[in-house]
Design an enzyme around this catalytic site. Structure first.
Site, PDB file in Angstrom:
ATOM      1  N   GLY A 333      95.078  25.985  72.282  1.00 11.14           N
ATOM      2  CA  GLY A 333      94.612  26.399  70.967  1.00 11.14           C
ATOM      3  C   GLY A 333      95.466  27.517  70.420  1.00 11.14           C
ATOM      4  O   GLY A 333      96.425  27.978  71.048  1.00 11.14           O
ATOM      5  N   GLY A 335      95.303  30.977  67.226  1.00  7.85           N
ATOM      6  CA  GLY A 335      94.531  31.756  66.266  1.00  7.85           C
ATOM      7  C   GLY A 335      95.389  32.861  65.699  1.00  7.85           C
ATOM      8  O   GLY A 335      96.621  32.864  65.855  1.00  7.85           O
ATOM      9  N   GLY A 336      94.727  33.829  65.042  1.00  2.08           N
ATOM     10  CA  GLY A 336      95.471  34.932  64.450  1.00  2.08           C
ATOM     11  C   GLY A 336      96.162  35.802  65.476  1.00  2.08           C
ATOM     12  O   GLY A 336      97.119  36.504  65.169  1.00  2.08           O
ATOM     13  N   PHE A 337      95.696  35.745  66.736  1.00  2.00           N
ATOM     14  CA  PHE A 337      96.268  36.547  67.810  1.00  2.00           C
ATOM     15  C   PHE A 337      97.550  35.945  68.367  1.00  2.00           C
ATOM     16  O   PHE A 337      98.382  36.633  68.923  1.00  2.00           O
ATOM     17  CB  PHE A 337      95.254  36.673  68.946  1.00  2.00           C
ATOM     18  CG  PHE A 337      94.782  35.352  69.466  1.00  2.00           C
ATOM     19  CD1 PHE A 337      95.519  34.653  70.406  1.00  2.00           C
ATOM     20  CD2 PHE A 337      93.608  34.789  68.995  1.00  2.00           C
ATOM     21  CE1 PHE A 337      95.093  33.421  70.874  1.00  2.00           C
ATOM     22  CE2 PHE A 337      93.170  33.563  69.470  1.00  2.00           C
ATOM     23  CZ  PHE A 337      93.917  32.882  70.400  1.00  2.00           C
ATOM     24  N   VAL A 340      97.161  29.943  73.021  1.00  2.00           N
ATOM     25  CA  VAL A 340      96.565  29.844  74.355  1.00  2.00           C
ATOM     26  C   VAL A 340      97.135  28.605  75.039  1.00  2.00           C
ATOM     27  O   VAL A 340      97.135  27.514  74.456  1.00  2.00           O
ATOM     28  CB  VAL A 340      95.032  29.745  74.291  1.00  2.00           C
ATOM     29  CG1 VAL A 340      94.460  29.603  75.700  1.00  2.00           C
ATOM     30  CG2 VAL A 340      94.441  30.976  73.610  1.00  2.00           C
ATOM     31  N   LYS A 354      96.727  33.571  77.382  1.00  3.52           N
ATOM     32  CA  LYS A 354      96.629  33.976  75.977  1.00  3.52           C
ATOM     33  C   LYS A 354      97.841  34.841  75.623  1.00  3.52           C
ATOM     34  O   LYS A 354      98.012  35.927  76.156  1.00  3.52           O
ATOM     35  CB  LYS A 354      95.333  34.755  75.745  1.00  3.52           C
ATOM     36  CG  LYS A 354      95.092  35.198  74.316  1.00  3.52           C
ATOM     37  CD  LYS A 354      93.734  35.899  74.242  1.00  3.52           C
ATOM     38  CE  LYS A 354      93.430  36.396  72.850  1.00  3.52           C
ATOM     39  NZ  LYS A 354      92.124  37.094  72.792  1.00  3.52           N
ATOM     40  N   ASP A 450      82.808  40.448  67.380  1.00  2.00           N
ATOM     41  CA  ASP A 450      83.327  39.150  66.919  1.00  2.00           C
ATOM     42  C   ASP A 450      82.607  38.003  67.625  1.00  2.00           C
ATOM     43  O   ASP A 450      83.241  37.060  68.113  1.00  2.00           O
ATOM     44  CB  ASP A 450      84.839  39.075  67.148  1.00  2.00           C
ATOM     45  CG  ASP A 450      85.508  38.041  66.233  1.00  2.00           C
ATOM     46  OD1 ASP A 450      84.874  37.635  65.233  1.00  2.00           O
ATOM     47  OD2 ASP A 450      86.645  37.646  66.513  1.00  2.00           O
TER      48      ASP A 450
END
Length: 627
Positions: A333, A335-337, A340, A354, A450
């Site tokens: 996956g 995301g904004g970070f 993964v 991650k 979050d």
């Protein structure tokens, strides 16, 4: 007669002058004493001493002729103050030298102190530190740990584990053990739980003898106030560096790149244009060299401090990370970070890697994750196995969750991705327990900020794990109010007090609100906000469902059995309590767990949720008016 009176007045005047002179010589503040601690001097002062004698945050108390220091709102007895190396030795008052059953009252480790993580400013507001910067290196450790664990089975003679069940019982069950020194995550035996971490500065204790460990605990531990001394000794800026010179026990200052630059600029200005031709490139080279060296050092310091943390996860090199991930071929996956990836440890188990490609604020989100869950062991919190801090690369290694995140199960329309309501209900209880542990079960209160379906991971048995602690914050367990400079979280799950300051202060109740929004979506298997609703009253699902439950009408969802309808109704009522506008009206997470596990007959119907502080009225087919 007159002569004798004159002589008496002269003697009194002389004594007053002498007393004033002595007072001036000693800075106007005579030394204080309490019990065995004599000559209490600046920056310390005893309670009741003049305000100018010492600093308020270093105020000590004298109780029953014992000198007392308050550390993170807990009381400790002062054993010694060393003004040469800027340390004070304290001990937990519950510890008794010859009573092996006596244990410290508070969970305390190096992670409680701001200097444990190098991203905090050296000139931080924390009055005490766990390290003393000696000879330009952070090599003097004020104390080390003794870890107490409870196991559900006997370990026998197992490495560092020393059985202490003869003296200590945790909740009357299991097997109690003590471990001298730090305990890393990979060393914690399966079926064991950390119950207490306590510090000691007596490094000569025997790791295989609990009597010796207890003696070390009763000796106490040292903390330092060198930061305060450095603030007085060195300029308060980012370019100065303060350390203790061990050869003469004196503080010294070292200056950084700005001083080099200023010297070079002066040199260039003197030599004028001719030297500029040669000096400017030299200046640029020096600047780049110092900048790179400084930032490389910063990354190394982050890595070093993470290693020194109690219960720290495993440190991996970037090469090891790359080998584990097989060249980052299988992406789980993004995301904004960042991304993964799926990876595999050399020992066999799969893990999730991650990659933080957009680490914020000098890596504070990276530090935040490691600082919070690096020492947590709970069934409903994802386990951090390791990390990598190599140069600018920041990587986190988690246990692998085969069933991924919760959102794909509650929002998916595919028939093959389906969870029964009994399973969803059990997942909701697990998530609630995980958050309750973060709020009330750790030595520091952890606020997640979050909570949402994407951050709830499911293992092979669909046991939920709270994950993604990039926005998390740590606070003392007795600190009910949180100071924040900016809102944090995901729109749709963020508590209203993060936007409006007139409804209540920010606290752990912000996570309760987010859990309530999550719980509502789990119960309804739909997003709370539905832009395609037929009526405006259905636009925001919590408002629509409230009216139906209050009128005891059936909720148009899917074909449910009577037992499932009770489960759904219970989840919705609990979620409606959690999403109350005012934080004070919401239950704690411990209470939420009780409500979910209890009978639906014991649940009262909460007030109707309000969207905004100054909301007018929201009815069927009317517009939504708010401030």
């Amino acid at each position: 007669m007159r002569n004798s009176l004159d002589m008496m007045w002269r003697e009194r005047a002389f004594m007053v002058v002498l007393l004033l002179l002595v007072r001036k010589i000693h800075g106007g503040c005579p030394s204080s004493s309490c019990g065995k601690i004599a000559n209490i001097n600046y920056p310390f002062r005893l309670k009741g001493d003049p305000e100018e004698c010492g600093e308020e945050r270093y105020e000590l108390d004298c109780e029953n002729n014992v000198t007392v220091l308050y550390l993170y709102s807990a009381k400790y007895h002062v054993q010694a103050i060393n003004y040469k190396n800027y340390t004070v030795r304290v001990v937990d008052p519950a510890l008794q030298h010859h009573n092996l059953s006596s244990l410290p009252l508070r969970f305390l480790s190096r992670s409680n102190f701001s200097d444990t993580y190098k991203y905090t400013s050296f000139y931080d507001s924390d009055p005490y530190q766990a390290f003393v910067n000696v000879d330009k290196n952070w090599e003097y450790l004020s104390f080390e740990h003794i870890v107490f664990v409870n196991c559900n089975h006997s370990l026998g003679e197992k490495g560092k584990y020393v059985e202490i069940g003869e003296w200590v019982k945790w909740e009357g069950k299991g097997y109690a053990y003590a471990i001298g020194g730090d305990l890393k995550a990979e060393d914690l035996e399966v079926g064991c739980e950390v119950k207490l971490v306590a510090p000691t500065s007596l490094s000569t204790f025997d790791n295989h003898s609990y009597t010796s460990m207890h003696t070390a605990l009763a000796y106490g531990f040292e903390i330092s106030w060198i930061q305060q001394a450095c603030q007085k000794h060195c300029p308060d800026d980012d370019d100065s560096y303060c350390y203790l010179d061990s050869s003469n026990q004196k503080l010294k200052c070292r200056y950084g790149i700005l001083l080099y630059i200023s010297v070079i600029l002066v040199y260039i200005s003197i030599l004028w244009a001719y030297k500029v031709l040669f000096g400017l490139p030299f200046l640029i080279i020096i600047f780049i060299y110092k900048w790179r060296k400084r930032h490389t050092s910063m990354y190394e310091n982050i890595e070093n401090y993470l290693q020194q943390n109690s219960l720290a996860p495993i440190r991996y090199s970037y090469k090891e990370i790359k080998n584990m991930a097989g060249g980052f071929k299988e992406k789980l996956g993004e995301g904004g970070f960042g991304y993964v990836f799926k990876a595999k440890l050399r020992s066999g188990p799969y893990v999730a890697i991650k990659m933080l490609s957009k680490s914020k604020g000098n890596g504070q989100d990276f530090i935040s994750e490691v600082a919070t869950i690096g020492r947590i062991h709970h069934q409903n919190v994802v386990r951090l196995i390791g990390f990598c801090a190599s140069g600018s690369k920041r990587v986190l290694v988690y246990e692998f969750m085969p069933n991924g995140s919760l959102d794909k199960f509650i929002f998916s329309k595919e028939r093959n991705i389906h969870l029964s309501y009994e399973k969803i209900y059990n997942i909701s209880i697990g998530v609630a327990r995980g958050i309750a542990y973060l709020h009330h079960g750790c030595e520091m209160q952890i606020l997640h900020f979050d909570i949402k379906p994407h951050n709830i991971l499911l293992d092979e048995n669909f046991i939920p794990k709270v994950s993604d602690f990039g926005l998390a914050k740590l606070y003392p367990i007795d600190n009910s109010i949180v100071t924040m400079t900016a809102a944090r979280g995901t729109i749709g799950y963020m508590a209203p007090e993060l936007f409006y300051n007139n409804i209540g202060r920010i606290s752990h109740k912000a996570d309760v609100y987010s859990f309530g929004m999550l719980l509502m979506e789990m119960a309804s298997k739909r997003k709370n906000l539905n832009p395609h609703a037929d009526h405006l009253s259905q636009l925001y699902f919590p408002l629509w469902v409230y009216d139906h439950i209050r009128e005891e009408e059936d909720i148009d969802m899917e074909d449910l059995s009577e037992e499932e309808k009770i489960i759904v109704k219970k989840m919705i009522i609990v979620s409606l309590w959690c999403i109350q506008l005012k934080p004070s009206d919401r239950p704690s997470m411990n209470r939420v767990v009780e409500m979910l596990e209890g009978d639906i007959e014991d649940l009262e119907m909460p007030p109707k949720p309000i969207l905004f502080p100054d909301e007018m009225m929201v009815t069927d087919d009317q517009t939504i008016n708010s401030s």
